[in-house]
Design an enzyme around this catalytic site. Structure first.
Site, PDB file in Angstrom:
ATOM      1  CD  GLU A  10       1.253  11.694  -5.484  1.00  0.00           C
ATOM      2  OE1 GLU A  10       1.449  10.714  -6.211  1.00  0.00           O
ATOM      3  OE2 GLU A  10       1.554  12.856  -5.802  1.00  0.00           O
ATOM      4  N   GLY A  13      -0.248   6.955   0.571  1.00  0.00           N
ATOM      5  CA  GLY A  13      -0.323   5.688   1.305  1.00  0.00           C
ATOM      6  C   GLY A  13      -0.734   4.573   0.366  1.00  0.00           C
ATOM      7  CB  SER A  14      -1.827   1.158   1.044  1.00  0.00           C
ATOM      8  OG  SER A  14      -2.955   1.404   1.859  1.00  0.00           O
ATOM      9  CB  THR A  15      -3.917   0.903  -3.868  1.00  0.00           C
ATOM     10  OG1 THR A  15      -2.772   1.372  -4.587  1.00  0.00           O
ATOM     11  CG2 THR A  15      -5.114   0.881  -4.793  1.00  0.00           C
ATOM     12  CB  THR A  25      -5.494   3.558   3.048  1.00  0.00           C
ATOM     13  OG1 THR A  25      -4.978   2.439   3.752  1.00  0.00           O
ATOM     14  CG2 THR A  25      -6.025   4.556   4.050  1.00  0.00           C
ATOM     15  N   GLY A  26      -6.373   4.393   0.056  1.00  0.00           N
ATOM     16  CA  GLY A  26      -6.742   5.454  -0.893  1.00  0.00           C
ATOM     17  C   GLY A  26      -8.202   5.350  -1.315  1.00  0.00           C
ATOM     18  CB  CYS A  33       5.808   4.835  -3.407  1.00  0.00           C
ATOM     19  SG  CYS A  33       6.607   6.402  -3.747  1.00  0.00           S
TER      20      CYS A  33
HETATM   21  P1  NAD Z   1      -1.468   3.201   4.709  1.00  0.00           P
HETATM   22  O1  NAD Z   1      -2.443   3.402   3.624  1.00  0.00           O
HETATM   23  O2  NAD Z   1      -1.618   2.041   5.587  1.00  0.00           O
HETATM   24  O3  NAD Z   1      -1.433   4.478   5.681  1.00  0.00           O
HETATM   25  C1  NAD Z   1      -1.167   5.778   5.206  1.00  0.00           C
HETATM   26  C2  NAD Z   1      -1.805   6.786   6.131  1.00  0.00           C
HETATM   27  O4  NAD Z   1      -3.224   6.671   6.051  1.00  0.00           O
HETATM   28  C3  NAD Z   1      -1.456   6.638   7.603  1.00  0.00           C
HETATM   29  O5  NAD Z   1      -1.255   7.917   8.156  1.00  0.00           O
HETATM   30  C4  NAD Z   1      -2.707   5.989   8.177  1.00  0.00           C
HETATM   31  O6  NAD Z   1      -2.891   6.247   9.551  1.00  0.00           O
HETATM   32  C5  NAD Z   1      -3.782   6.652   7.343  1.00  0.00           C
HETATM   33  N1  NAD Z   1      -5.063   5.928   7.269  1.00  0.00           N
HETATM   34  C6  NAD Z   1      -5.293   4.603   7.434  1.00  0.00           C
HETATM   35  N2  NAD Z   1      -6.608   4.324   7.260  1.00  0.00           N
HETATM   36  C7  NAD Z   1      -7.201   5.504   6.936  1.00  0.00           C
HETATM   37  C8  NAD Z   1      -8.533   5.860   6.612  1.00  0.00           C
HETATM   38  N3  NAD Z   1      -9.525   4.981   6.593  1.00  0.00           N
HETATM   39  N4  NAD Z   1      -8.793   7.150   6.297  1.00  0.00           N
HETATM   40  C9  NAD Z   1      -7.795   8.061   6.295  1.00  0.00           C
HETATM   41  N5  NAD Z   1      -6.523   7.776   6.622  1.00  0.00           N
HETATM   42  C10 NAD Z   1      -6.219   6.512   6.934  1.00  0.00           C
HETATM   43  O7  NAD Z   1      -0.044   3.227   3.996  1.00  0.00           O
HETATM   44  P2  NAD Z   1       1.392   2.948   4.664  1.00  0.00           P
HETATM   45  O8  NAD Z   1       1.465   1.493   4.998  1.00  0.00           O
HETATM   46  O9  NAD Z   1       1.650   3.961   5.706  1.00  0.00           O
HETATM   47  O10 NAD Z   1       2.371   3.263   3.457  1.00  0.00           O
HETATM   48  C11 NAD Z   1       2.799   2.317   2.531  1.00  0.00           C
HETATM   49  C12 NAD Z   1       2.036   2.485   1.226  1.00  0.00           C
HETATM   50  O11 NAD Z   1       2.145   3.833   0.796  1.00  0.00           O
HETATM   51  C13 NAD Z   1       2.598   1.651   0.101  1.00  0.00           C
HETATM   52  O12 NAD Z   1       1.551   1.085  -0.633  1.00  0.00           O
HETATM   53  C14 NAD Z   1       3.342   2.669  -0.761  1.00  0.00           C
HETATM   54  O13 NAD Z   1       3.478   2.302  -2.106  1.00  0.00           O
HETATM   55  C15 NAD Z   1       2.501   3.881  -0.582  1.00  0.00           C
HETATM   56  N6  NAD Z   1       3.286   5.090  -0.845  1.00  0.00           N
HETATM   57  C16 NAD Z   1       2.997   5.810  -1.969  1.00  0.00           C
HETATM   58  C17 NAD Z   1       3.739   6.943  -2.269  1.00  0.00           C
HETATM   59  C18 NAD Z   1       3.419   7.772  -3.473  1.00  0.00           C
HETATM   60  O14 NAD Z   1       3.880   8.907  -3.537  1.00  0.00           O
HETATM   61  N7  NAD Z   1       2.660   7.282  -4.426  1.00  0.00           N
HETATM   62  C19 NAD Z   1       4.772   7.333  -1.435  1.00  0.00           C
HETATM   63  C20 NAD Z   1       5.051   6.563  -0.289  1.00  0.00           C
HETATM   64  C21 NAD Z   1       4.289   5.437  -0.011  1.00  0.00           C
END
Ligand code: NAD
Length: 467
Positions: free
Chosen positions: A239, A217-219, A221-222, A273
């Site tokens: 990731e 997911g996003s940096t 949230t990471g 991504c």
């Molecule tokens: P996001 O971080 O908003 O959400 C990802 C997941 O995290 C969702 O399931 C969400 O419900 C969950 N989440 C949200 N807050 C949380 C928390 N506090 N604790 C635990 N889980 C939580 O990301 P998104 O908008 O779904 O995806 C887009 C982002 O993902 C972009 O930045 C993209 O670059 C990245 N991405 C990275 C890869 C990779 O392999 N590096 C692949 C696909 C997408």
């Protein structure tokens, strides 16, 4: 109907949520929302399942993964329809995602991590062995929901772990259906799926019964995931986002490369991504490249029906739609030159945004410095290799990049100076299950895929045997 999958049972949620159709902005599906109790039940069931799944011989686990792939193939039409609808993907694009999902499942079904002898002499043998970590919580994004979940599932299961998947609340449907298919293939508790909002993600990261979190997911949230997982010192793989560049050298076939880069940039409208998010073209070929690139962009079809063979999509959700719109507005307000196709195509019912090309904005502009994750792309020039490498590296993320050059020696030289996890040479970014995938800097911690990625699902135990 959609269900959470707990201990091989179909469970409706205490509450439900509505999934929006990105093509029309209308309600699409009702989905269950998992409660804290559902999560506790899933963890209990996973812990129990782990005690026997970890002892299942590797060839059996591989066989089960192949069966899972076959099941998906058999029910492909049903999953395809749901996946295309919830993501806004065209039929073609959803089919590509399912093909990749099958590849990930089948690749992992061919993998194992045998013992490795690190040292042996007359007295002593030192061996590394790979042991499963336990119960894995997999938290997934919305852009490629099925393949990204399946890649985690496949690696976790083949290495002997049990896994609980939480899809994105924007796109849980295909993942829930996939987990439902797995019921007839896997023992109870080995693979479970829970739909829920961000807070369910947080609860997974702090749950004492979960041993590892794999997060895509996003940096932003990471960072939260890492901080919360630290409370129980869970193993974590992150990731995250990126701001990937394509570097175009002066010796390329300009028209062909411009078309290929445009196809990669606008694949799923940039909601990938590792899609190229900045293009650096050598000064000597810039004008020719820009013309060919804009021509390729003009040919991109916006198709509301989803039936035409295009890889261009609407934004998956309103949040992302607004982020991309504000980037376009920012570029307009700053007076950058926007090169685009037919602007009359712009306003549509769904979350479609017409592709936008920004001509040589300043290096510190937003459109160059932030991950746009949508169909707006800056084109810049370069003349010194040292300088372009510095500009590509001068961001705080490092997921992937592309280098385009006929001279492979130059391409390799440039690639090896980029601070990113994967470099594609003479190709747009095509993730491959056989290649380790990891983010440098704030694009992640650890990595997945390929043989190397399997290690992230294992403890390494060292056996020192005195003879
Ligand atoms: P996001 O971080 O908003 O959400 C990802 C997941 O995290 C969702 O399931 C969400 O419900 C969950 N989440 C949200 N807050 C949380 C928390 N506090 N604790 C635990 N889980 C939580 O990301 P998104 O908008 O779904 O995806 C887009 C982002 O993902 C972009 O930045 C993209 O670059 C990245 N991405 C990275 C890869 C990779 O392999 N590096 C692949 C696909 C997408």
């Amino acid at each position: 109907m959609f269900f959470n999958i707990i201990n091989s049972g179909l469970r409706i949620g205490a509450s439900t949520a509505t999934i929006t159709d990105p093509r029309t902005r209308k309600p699409l599906y009702e989905v269950p929302v998992a409660s804290t109790q559902d999560l506790d039940d899933a963890v209990k069931s996973a812990r129990l399942a782990f005690s026997s799944w970890k002892h299942v011989p590797i060839d059996q686990r591989q066989k089960v993964l192949l069966e899972l792939a076959d099941k998906l193939d058999e029910h492909r039409c049903k999953i395809h329809q749901v996946l295309a609808k919830e993501t806004g993907k065209s039929d073609l694009l959803a089919n590509i995602e399912i093909d990749h999902t099958l590849k990930f499942l089948r690749f992992n079904a061919s993998q194992e991590l045998p013992d490795e002898i690190q040292h042996e002499d007359a007295m002593l043998k030192i061996v590394s062995t790979y042991r499963p970590i336990g119960v894995v919580g997999a938290i997934c994004p919305w852009n490629f929901p099925l393949v990204l979940a399946a890649a985690k599932i496949a690696a976790a299961l083949v290495t002997g772990n049990c896994i609980i998947v939480k899809p994105s609340p924007f796109t849980p449907c295909a993942t829930l259906k996939f987990a439902e298919l797995a019921i007839s293939v896997l023992p109870p508790g080995v693979l479970q799926a829970l739909n829920g909002d961000n807070d369910l993600g947080r609860l997974i990261t702090i749950h004492p019964g979960i041993d590892k979190v794999t997060f895509t997911g996003s940096t932003a949230t990471g960072r939260l995931v890492a901080a919360n997982a630290a409370k129980t010192l869970k193993r974590v793989t992150l990731e995250l986002g990126g701001n990937d560049a394509s570097i175009v050298c002066p010796d390329v076939d300009v028209k062909i490369v411009a078309q290929k880069i445009a196809a990669g940039v606008f694949f799923h409208s940039g909601q990938m991504c590792v899609a190229t998010k900045r293009v650096y073209v050598h000064r000597d070929i810039f004008t020719e490249f820009r013309d060919a690139f804009v021509e390729a962009v003009r040919n991109i079809e916006i198709d509301v029906s989803g039936k035409l063979p295009t890889t261009f999509s609407p934004m998956q959700n309103e949040l992302q739609y607004n982020i991309v719109k504000s980037l376009i507005d920012d570029s307009r307000k700053n007076g950058y030159t926007l090169l685009r196709g037919d602007p009359s195509d712009e306003e549509r019912l769904g979350f479609f945004i017409h592709p936008v090309v920004v001509d040589q904005p300043p290096e510190d502009s937003k459109v160059i410095q932030v991950e746009q994750f949508g169909p707006i792309i800056p084109l810049s020039t370069w003349s010194s290799e040292v300088d372009v490498i510095d500009r590509v590296n001068r961001v705080d993320t490092g997921l992937g990049s592309c280098v385009w050059a006929k001279d492979i020696g130059i391409a390799q030289r440039v690639a090896r100076q980029l601070e990113v996890g994967t470099v594609w040479i003479n190709s747009a970014e095509i993730p491959d299950p056989r290649g380790y995938f990891s983010g440098w800097k704030q694009s992640g911690i650890g990595g997945e895929w390929g043989k190397e990625g399997l290690r992230s699902y294992c403890h390494i135990q060292t056996i020192q045997l005195y003879k």
